[in-house]
Structures are given as C-alpha cells and as structure tokens.
Design an enzyme around this catalytic site. Structure first.
Site, PDB file in Angstrom:
ATOM      1  N   GLU A 117       0.865  -1.198   0.000  1.00  0.00           N
ATOM      2  CA  GLU A 117       0.000   0.000   0.000  1.00  0.00           C
ATOM      3  C   GLU A 117       0.889   1.231   0.000  1.00  0.00           C
ATOM      4  O   GLU A 117       2.009   1.160   0.487  1.00  0.00           O
ATOM      5  CB  GLU A 117      -0.820   0.081   1.302  1.00  0.00           C
ATOM      6  CG  GLU A 117      -1.809  -1.000   1.504  1.00  0.00           C
ATOM      7  CD  GLU A 117      -2.367  -0.992   2.939  1.00  0.00           C
ATOM      8  OE1 GLU A 117      -2.297   0.042   3.632  1.00  0.00           O
ATOM      9  OE2 GLU A 117      -2.852  -2.049   3.354  1.00  0.00           O
ATOM     10  N   LYS A 119       2.373   4.553   1.539  1.00  0.00           N
ATOM     11  CA  LYS A 119       2.464   5.068   2.907  1.00  0.00           C
ATOM     12  C   LYS A 119       2.024   6.530   2.816  1.00  0.00           C
ATOM     13  O   LYS A 119       2.749   7.384   2.313  1.00  0.00           O
ATOM     14  CB  LYS A 119       3.895   4.963   3.437  1.00  0.00           C
ATOM     15  CG  LYS A 119       4.002   5.425   4.877  1.00  0.00           C
ATOM     16  CD  LYS A 119       5.328   5.039   5.486  1.00  0.00           C
ATOM     17  CE  LYS A 119       5.370   5.285   6.977  1.00  0.00           C
ATOM     18  NZ  LYS A 119       5.007   6.618   7.419  1.00  0.00           N
ATOM     19  N   ASP A 121       1.163  10.283   3.634  1.00  0.00           N
ATOM     20  CA  ASP A 121       1.822  11.254   4.504  1.00  0.00           C
ATOM     21  C   ASP A 121       0.768  12.204   5.059  1.00  0.00           C
ATOM     22  O   ASP A 121       0.633  13.333   4.625  1.00  0.00           O
ATOM     23  CB  ASP A 121       2.888  12.008   3.707  1.00  0.00           C
ATOM     24  CG  ASP A 121       3.869  12.701   4.621  1.00  0.00           C
ATOM     25  OD1 ASP A 121       3.821  12.467   5.838  1.00  0.00           O
ATOM     26  OD2 ASP A 121       4.693  13.475   4.112  1.00  0.00           O
ATOM     27  N   TYR A 229      -6.922   1.994   6.328  1.00  0.00           N
ATOM     28  CA  TYR A 229      -5.914   0.965   6.049  1.00  0.00           C
ATOM     29  C   TYR A 229      -5.936  -0.206   7.027  1.00  0.00           C
ATOM     30  O   TYR A 229      -5.104  -1.102   6.954  1.00  0.00           O
ATOM     31  CB  TYR A 229      -4.508   1.541   5.920  1.00  0.00           C
ATOM     32  CG  TYR A 229      -3.986   2.340   7.089  1.00  0.00           C
ATOM     33  CD1 TYR A 229      -3.851   1.784   8.351  1.00  0.00           C
ATOM     34  CD2 TYR A 229      -3.597   3.661   6.909  1.00  0.00           C
ATOM     35  CE1 TYR A 229      -3.352   2.508   9.408  1.00  0.00           C
ATOM     36  CE2 TYR A 229      -3.095   4.417   7.968  1.00  0.00           C
ATOM     37  CZ  TYR A 229      -2.980   3.828   9.222  1.00  0.00           C
ATOM     38  OH  TYR A 229      -2.491   4.551  10.262  1.00  0.00           O
ATOM     39  N   LYS A 318      10.551   3.330   2.903  1.00  0.00           N
ATOM     40  CA  LYS A 318      10.437   4.753   2.554  1.00  0.00           C
ATOM     41  C   LYS A 318      11.132   5.074   1.235  1.00  0.00           C
ATOM     42  O   LYS A 318      12.166   4.479   0.913  1.00  0.00           O
ATOM     43  CB  LYS A 318      11.073   5.603   3.665  1.00  0.00           C
ATOM     44  CG  LYS A 318      10.430   5.414   5.022  1.00  0.00           C
ATOM     45  CD  LYS A 318       9.446   6.504   5.326  1.00  0.00           C
ATOM     46  CE  LYS A 318      10.162   7.725   5.829  1.00  0.00           C
ATOM     47  NZ  LYS A 318       9.371   8.565   6.686  1.00  0.00           N
ATOM     48  N   CYS A 412      25.048  44.614   7.943  1.00  0.00           N
ATOM     49  CA  CYS A 412      23.757  43.952   7.740  1.00  0.00           C
ATOM     50  C   CYS A 412      23.180  44.347   6.384  1.00  0.00           C
ATOM     51  O   CYS A 412      23.100  45.538   6.079  1.00  0.00           O
ATOM     52  CB  CYS A 412      22.798  44.346   8.868  1.00  0.00           C
ATOM     53  SG  CYS A 412      21.099  43.852   8.535  1.00  0.00           S
ATOM     54  N   CYS A 415      19.902  46.723   7.313  1.00  0.00           N
ATOM     55  CA  CYS A 415      19.961  48.029   7.985  1.00  0.00           C
ATOM     56  C   CYS A 415      21.344  48.661   7.960  1.00  0.00           C
ATOM     57  O   CYS A 415      21.508  49.806   8.370  1.00  0.00           O
ATOM     58  CB  CYS A 415      19.460  47.906   9.419  1.00  0.00           C
ATOM     59  SG  CYS A 415      20.641  47.076  10.490  1.00  0.00           S
ATOM     60  N   CYS A 430      23.522  40.590  13.051  1.00  0.00           N
ATOM     61  CA  CYS A 430      23.393  42.023  12.810  1.00  0.00           C
ATOM     62  C   CYS A 430      23.305  42.696  14.168  1.00  0.00           C
ATOM     63  O   CYS A 430      22.544  42.266  15.035  1.00  0.00           O
ATOM     64  CB  CYS A 430      22.133  42.296  11.990  1.00  0.00           C
ATOM     65  SG  CYS A 430      21.446  43.935  12.222  1.00  0.00           S
ATOM     66  N   CYS A 436      16.800  47.361  13.372  1.00  0.00           N
ATOM     67  CA  CYS A 436      16.908  46.751  12.044  1.00  0.00           C
ATOM     68  C   CYS A 436      15.518  46.317  11.580  1.00  0.00           C
ATOM     69  O   CYS A 436      14.859  45.511  12.236  1.00  0.00           O
ATOM     70  CB  CYS A 436      17.837  45.540  12.101  1.00  0.00           C
ATOM     71  SG  CYS A 436      17.866  44.600  10.565  1.00  0.00           S
TER      72      CYS A 436
HETATM   73  S1  IVH Z   1      -0.495   0.434   8.985  1.00  0.00           S
HETATM   74  C1  IVH Z   1       0.277  -1.882  12.486  1.00  0.00           C
HETATM   75  N1  IVH Z   1      -0.700   1.482   6.578  1.00  0.00           N
HETATM   76  O1  IVH Z   1       2.510   5.188   9.223  1.00  0.00           O
HETATM   77  C2  IVH Z   1       0.401  -1.076  11.288  1.00  0.00           C
HETATM   78  N2  IVH Z   1       0.192   2.829   8.313  1.00  0.00           N
HETATM   79  O2  IVH Z   1       4.558   4.165  11.396  1.00  0.00           O
HETATM   80  C3  IVH Z   1       0.315   0.357  11.560  1.00  0.00           C
HETATM   81  N3  IVH Z   1       0.774   5.093   7.604  1.00  0.00           N
HETATM   82  O3  IVH Z   1       1.418   7.020  11.665  1.00  0.00           O
HETATM   83  C4  IVH Z   1      -0.115   1.211  10.518  1.00  0.00           C
HETATM   84  N4  IVH Z   1       0.191   4.869   5.504  1.00  0.00           N
HETATM   85  O4  IVH Z   1      -0.538   6.504  10.086  1.00  0.00           O
HETATM   86  C5  IVH Z   1      -0.316   1.674   7.854  1.00  0.00           C
HETATM   87  N5  IVH Z   1      -0.913   2.266   4.403  1.00  0.00           N
HETATM   88  C6  IVH Z   1      -0.565   2.460   5.680  1.00  0.00           C
HETATM   89  C7  IVH Z   1      -0.049   3.697   6.121  1.00  0.00           C
HETATM   90  C8  IVH Z   1       0.324   3.837   7.447  1.00  0.00           C
HETATM   91  C9  IVH Z   1       0.679   5.697   6.418  1.00  0.00           C
HETATM   92  C10 IVH Z   1       1.299   5.742   8.833  1.00  0.00           C
HETATM   93  C11 IVH Z   1       0.454   5.543  10.036  1.00  0.00           C
HETATM   94  C12 IVH Z   1       1.392   5.710  11.208  1.00  0.00           C
HETATM   95  C13 IVH Z   1       2.696   5.382  10.601  1.00  0.00           C
HETATM   96  C14 IVH Z   1       3.203   4.093  11.229  1.00  0.00           C
END
Ligand code: IVH
Length: 686
Positions: A117, A119, A121, A229, A318, A412, A415, A430, A436
C-alpha cells in the site's frame, strides 16, 4: 406534511445523501451534480428543523456543530496504535522477509503473500463505530492515548457517519490516515497567500492544522480526505481472514480505500511495486512518502505478533530523498528574528518530489567553507520530505573558472549596522537590534505566529508594509491599528481589515507560556516557556527572578537563564511588555489558587530524586508548585528540601553532603493529605 410523511421523507433523503457520498468519495463515481446535492441537503435541513424529533446523530446535517471548544480531551486507545519498522533498501527488505519466513517456519520455495500500500503522509486516526454509528475519533498521539477530535472528524464527508450494510462487529475501530489531497493543498495555500497569511509548508501540516482547529466550522471548510488501512483488532468474527479482503470489506462499508494497493507474492513483486509507486509518486493525487508492506493472512499476523511498538508483520519502505542537480544563482544573507544572518542560496528552479525548489539553506559560514560552495557552482541538492532543501556537494567541472569563496558580510544587508560574530560559533549577527527593519519584521511575524499569539491574517507582506511605513515598530503597535488605516494598504479590503482587527482583538486573551514564547526571547521556545511558567507562576516573578534562580529551573540551565535575564534587563523590552499589557493582553493565572495565597512552601526550592511508588512525578511536582514551591534539577546550597524516592542517585549523596533535609515519600504524602491534595488511589493510609 404530517409527522409520518416527514419521517419517511427524512429517512429517504438521508439514505440518498449517504449513497451519494459513498458514490462520490468511495467509488469516485458521483450521481448528482453539486446543485442537486445542495437541493437535497437543504430539503433535509428544512424538514429536520420542522420535525426535530426525527433528527439522528448519523444525519448528514449533523456534521458541523456550531460550538467551538477550548482544547481537546485525551482518549485512551482500546489497543495501541503501533508504529512501523522501517527499511531503506532491498537488502533490508529481504531481511524483513527472511525473519518472517523463519518465524513462520516457511520454505524458501513458498513465498509469503504481502499487501503493498502507499504510505500516506497525513495523520493517523482511529475512528470508533458502535452499532454501526460513528461515535468517536482520536488522533494517534503517543500510540496509547491521543486527542479526541470527534467534532472535527465528523465534518469530513469522506468519513461515513454510519457503516453501510450489516454483519459488522458491534464495536469496531477503523484505522487510517486523514490527509489533504495535493490539489486542495495548492488551492488552500493560494487562498491563504491572497489574504496575506503564511502558507503551510506541506499537505501534512495543512491537514494537521485543519484537524486541530478548535472550531469545527473551520475544519469543515478544509476539503480533508481519508483512507482506511486497517482496523483495531483484525481477528474478529464476521471479518475476513486476509488483509486485502478486509480492505474490500471496508470499501463496501463506505470507507475510502486506495485503489493503489496490490496483493504480492514474495520479495520480487514487492520491490517492483515499490519502484513503480516511486516512479508515479509525483502523479498521485495524495502525498506518499513510501510503501507499506503487510503480511496478508490475519492468522499469520497474529502468529508473528509485535515487538515493542511495531508489528513484526508489517514494514514501511520509505522512498529515498530526492537528489537533483542545479546551479547557484545568488547567495544571500537573511536576517532572522534575533539578528542571526543565515546564508541562503537561490538556485535555478528545479522540480523534486512534486515540489518546485528555488532555494536551499546553506546553514552557516562554516558549512559553506567546508563544502566550498561558491556563486555559480553546479551543485547536487537534496530534498528529504518536508525539510528545506540542502546542498550535498559541489560538482566541480574541470577547467571551469570559479567565483572567489563566499565572504561574510561586514554590515547587515538590511539596515547596514555592523555584523558581529557570535562567540564560539559559526554564526554572525546584525548588531542593529530592533532598529533593524528585518529583525522588527521577523519579531512581529514570530509574535503573530500560530504557536505564539496566533493572529490570523497578519501575513509577511502586510508586516513588511506596516514596518516599512513606520506604523508598526514593535508588537505593541499592532493593538493600535484600526480598520480604516489597514484598509488603505495594498490588497487589503475593508473585510480583510475588519477580520484582522478582530483577530488582533482576540489575541489579547492568551496564556502566559504563549505570551513568553511570543516575546521572542532568544533560546526560549514553547517548552521552555512552559517550564518557566510552571516554575515561577507569573510574569512578575519571572521578571524579578535572578539569573541563579532561572538557571535552577528544570529545562532552563545557564545559557537560557542568562538570555532570559539579559532580555528582561533591557529597558526597551520591558517597555514593550508594559505597552502590551496596557493594550489589554491578559492570561489566566496558571495554577488557580497560587496567586493570592502564596502557599506553605512559598519560596522553597525542591529537588526530586528516585522513583516514587504511589505518585507520579508530575503529581508531586504539581502539588509542590501549587503550594508555592519551586523545583530544580540539581542540588545546590540553595535547595531547601530533597524529596527522595526509591533508588535515589547522586542527588541524595549531594544533599547529605550539604546538610539539606531529606523528605521521604510518606512525608510528602502526609503533607499532601494535610492540604487535601492527595490524589485518588495513591494509598493515603499514612
Ligand atoms: S499500517 C500496524 N498502513 O505510518 C500497522 N500505516 O509508522 C500500523 N501510515 O502514523 C499502521 N500509511 O498513520 C499503515 N498504508 C498504511 C499507512 C500507514 C501511512 C502511517 C500511520 C502511522 C505510521 C506508522
């Protein structure tokens, strides 16, 4: 219409709207136009106001309530929200897979099925549904307890107020990520900039800021979205035995689930998935910072269990930070709030990770020298997540003549005041102080920032104009601005001017830590401001406190103690503080009861050492402060009492050496009992 007909129509409208939201947010296949939606929605609103007895908590009209709150309550999670172990390359991912196979006793020839999946943000949340109805939302917090953000989450239309279909556990916790889609983020920032506000750095901050609004009407205006998720306790009757099937079930239940997940057999397909996702990262409509791989079989997840705070059955892979090549077009020195000059490189604009990069930080002069960075150089630049891009190294082209090395400015750039080197550091400053204009602007910007007095609508451009025209010299001048004056500024209509004056008005009521932080005392961040407040209780006490007293405060120490003293000794600063107070800035007394009655320990300095058996440290400290005591971290001749718990360290020895009275935990408890301050369950039998 009679009551029964009203009820029928209300139920019908509710179901139609719910169905539309599902089609729109989950299936991405809407049935109505916006106008049709609005028409049905207002019909429902009208009927409900005529027949309020038919209103239910899961009605779409209940998403926004009109009440603002002053803080968020704390919520303990039923099961902790775990975090994820990270891997950074294929070798580490292979090792993760190997560990899993070993634990499950699997042959090399029999690959594990994973689900890959994105990740996301954004912000992790837990959504509680009881008997199918949404009842509570909480942030992740420290994993064990988070903040109750129910009212705000309720406004997010992508989150169903009732789960679709039957056969769901009575109490079900949905886990997922709240985020702001990239296009909504761009539009939001454009709006903020137009109004002269400071834009958010990235969608994640924007989502967090929106979710933490005290007034849920503000959250409702931000188009937040959600991806589910997982669930709190995966192994439950009526639920699928595979993660991918669970995701599909959640989708049927009305929760948005990404279309980007894949079921993958073994390491090879996982790596391919990761690389493909990374390639398409910039095109995704949401911000992702990697991929998450989870063992698909729930029974296997259970057998694997978790270590510390992360499950053994999942991992975050990551994306590496992005590196790009560009050219330095100019090197400038920016003047910060306290006068520090920070070198910044303007670079030929390049794209990395979906963001346009036009400048990079050079940190300080030593850094420039170490990397030998010069004007006109071709450089390798890195953008990691949301941090300001930085230059990794110069790419030397043989035979090319370079500019001379960068020299520190003598005066500076804003100023013209002489520049001084801060002793023992690579930093230059400065010397113009608040004369300033750059320092003035920065100090006002800091004063108005979200974590300080939070004056919305006072953006960088406007601050620039206010300072340049001489209308505002110090933050205190903000409180004398009026609508007419403000409305005469560029791009400031009557309405924005009114809003700003109201925001300034609202900022008069604040808290002491915020006020201290807003003053911009060098080295005093939010945490230190909090420590100073807790320890000294009032601004007056703080202004009076000697450097010695300040240095003894927990989390302060000699460097900060000195800065605080110097700041309050400067008559100009005292004058600004007086003018701010005259303008009506006020805050509640930090610990009720302390101010009038100095308390039985007024003026006493305590040190706590060792572990207390029946109290938390915070409870003990709160009691001592309430009674006028102060706390320090180290024992000195000025210490009045040392409270000794189990396994005390060197502090006890030091106290004995200096002849300072030791107080046992049971003595402390009896003091508390006398004051009626004994916390419940702390064994008050002494
Ligand atoms: S699963 C037990 N799935 O990652 C599994 N987490 O370090 C726990 N996050 O802050 C989470 N995308 O919010 C899972 N597809 C995804 C995710 C995800 C982002 C974030 C989650 C948490 C951090 C975990």
């Amino acid at each position: 219409m009679d009551r029964d007909d009203a009820r029928k129509r209300i139920e019908e409208l509710r179901a139609l709207i719910q169905e539309h939201d599902y089609r729109y947010y989950v299936l991405d296949d809407p049935v109505w136009s916006d106008a049709e939606y609005d028409r049905h929605f207002s019909e429902l609103e009208k009927l409900e106001s005529g027949f309020p007895e038919w209103i239910t908590p899961d009605s779409p009209t209940r998403r926004v309530s009109g009440v603002a709150r002053s803080d968020f309550a704390s919520v303990r999670h039923d099961d902790p929200l775990l975090s994820l172990e990270k891997v950074v390359d294929e070798t580490e991912f292979e090792a993760f897979d190997r560990r899993i196979r070993e634990r499950l006793g699997r042959e090399t020839t029999d690959p594990i099925t994973y689900v890959g999946e994105p990740k996301y943000d954004g912000l992790a949340v837990s959504l509680l549904y009881e008997d199918g109805v949404f009842t509570r939302a909480a942030t992740r917090g420290d994993g064990f307890a988070g903040e109750d953000v129910t009212a705000n989450v309720r406004t997010i239309r992508a989150i169903p107020l009732r789960i679709r279909g039957g056969r769901w556990p009575r109490r079900l916790e949905i886990r997922g990520e709240i985020y702001l889609p990239k296009d909504a983020f761009i539009a939001l920032n454009q709006g903020i900039e137009k109004e002269g506000g400071r834009p958010f750095v990235n969608p994640r901050n924007a989502a967090a800021g929106s979710l933490r609004q005290l007034d849920s009407r503000m959250t409702a205006m931000r188009p937040l979205a959600f991806f589910a998720y997982g669930i709190g306790r995966p192994s439950q009757p009526d639920l699928p035995d595979c993660h991918h099937a669970l995701l599909e079930r959640l989708r049927e239940g009305g929760f948005p689930v990404t279309r980007e997940y894949r079921v993958l057999g073994g390491v090879g397909p996982c790596i391919e998935y990761f690389q493909d996702l990374m390639k398409r990262r910039a095109q995704l409509p949401f911000e992702a910072d990697g991929a998450v791989f989870k063992v698909d079989r729930v029974s296997e997840q259970e057998r694997l269990g978790s270590v510390a705070r992360a499950p053994r059955w999942a991992v975050a892979y990551k994306f590496p930070s992005e590196e790009v090549i560009t050219v330095i077009e100019s090197i400038e020195f920016q003047v910060g709030r306290t006068g520090t000059l920070t070198p910044v490189a303007r670079v030929r604009p390049v794209f990395a990770g979906g963001a346009r990069i036009a400048h990079a930080t050079l940190h300080n002069l030593d850094e420039i020298e170490r990397k030998d960075i010069r004007l006109g150089d071709t450089v390798l630049l890195r953008r990691a997540g949301d941090v300001i891009p930085e230059i990794i190294r110069v790419i030397i082209k043989p035979g090319l003549r370079r500019h001379p090395p960068v020299e520190a400015p003598r005066s500076c750039p804003v100023c013209g005041a002489p520049v001084e080197r801060i002793p023992d550091g690579a930093l230059i400053r400065c010397s113009g102080g608040l004369h300033c204009p750059a320092q003035r602007k920065e100090s006002i910007r800091h004063f108005a920032s979200r974590s300080a007095l939070d004056i919305q609508g006072l953006g960088e451009k406007l601050i620039g104009q206010l300072v340049d025209t001489g209308l505002v010299e110090t933050p205190a001048d903000l409180y004398h601005l009026d609508v007419q004056r403000l409305a005469s500024f560029e791009r400031m209509g009557e309405q924005s001017a009114t809003n700003l004056v109201q925001a300034i008005e609202r900022s008069r009521q604040t808290t002491l830590p915020r006020f201290l932080y807003a003053l911009g005392i060098p080295q005093v961040g939010q945490v230190t401001a909090q420590h100073l407040t807790e320890s000294l209780g009032s601004l007056e006490a703080l202004i009076r406190a000697s450097e010695e007293v300040l240095c003894d405060i927990e989390g302060v120490g000699p460097v900060i103690g000195h800065e605080v003293r110097v700041f309050f000794d400067e008559p100009g600063n005292r004058q600004v503080i007086d003018r701010l107070r005259e303008a009506g800035i006020h805050w509640p007394s930090p610990s009720p009861g302390v101010t009038d009655d100095p308390g039985r320990f007024a003026g006493c300095l305590f040190v706590l050492t060792g572990k207390l058996a029946s109290l938390t440290r915070a409870e003990a400290e709160a009691f001592l402060r309430k009674e006028g005591g102060r706390l320090a971290q180290s024992v000195s001749r000025k210490t009045n009492y040392v409270i000794v718990g189990e396994n005390p360290g060197s502090k006890r020895t030091e106290a004995e050496r200096l002849g300072i009275p030791l107080v046992t935990e049971s003595e402390l408890l009896s003091w508390m009992k006398e004051s009626g301050s004994l916390p419940r369950g702390s064994g008050g039998g002494i």
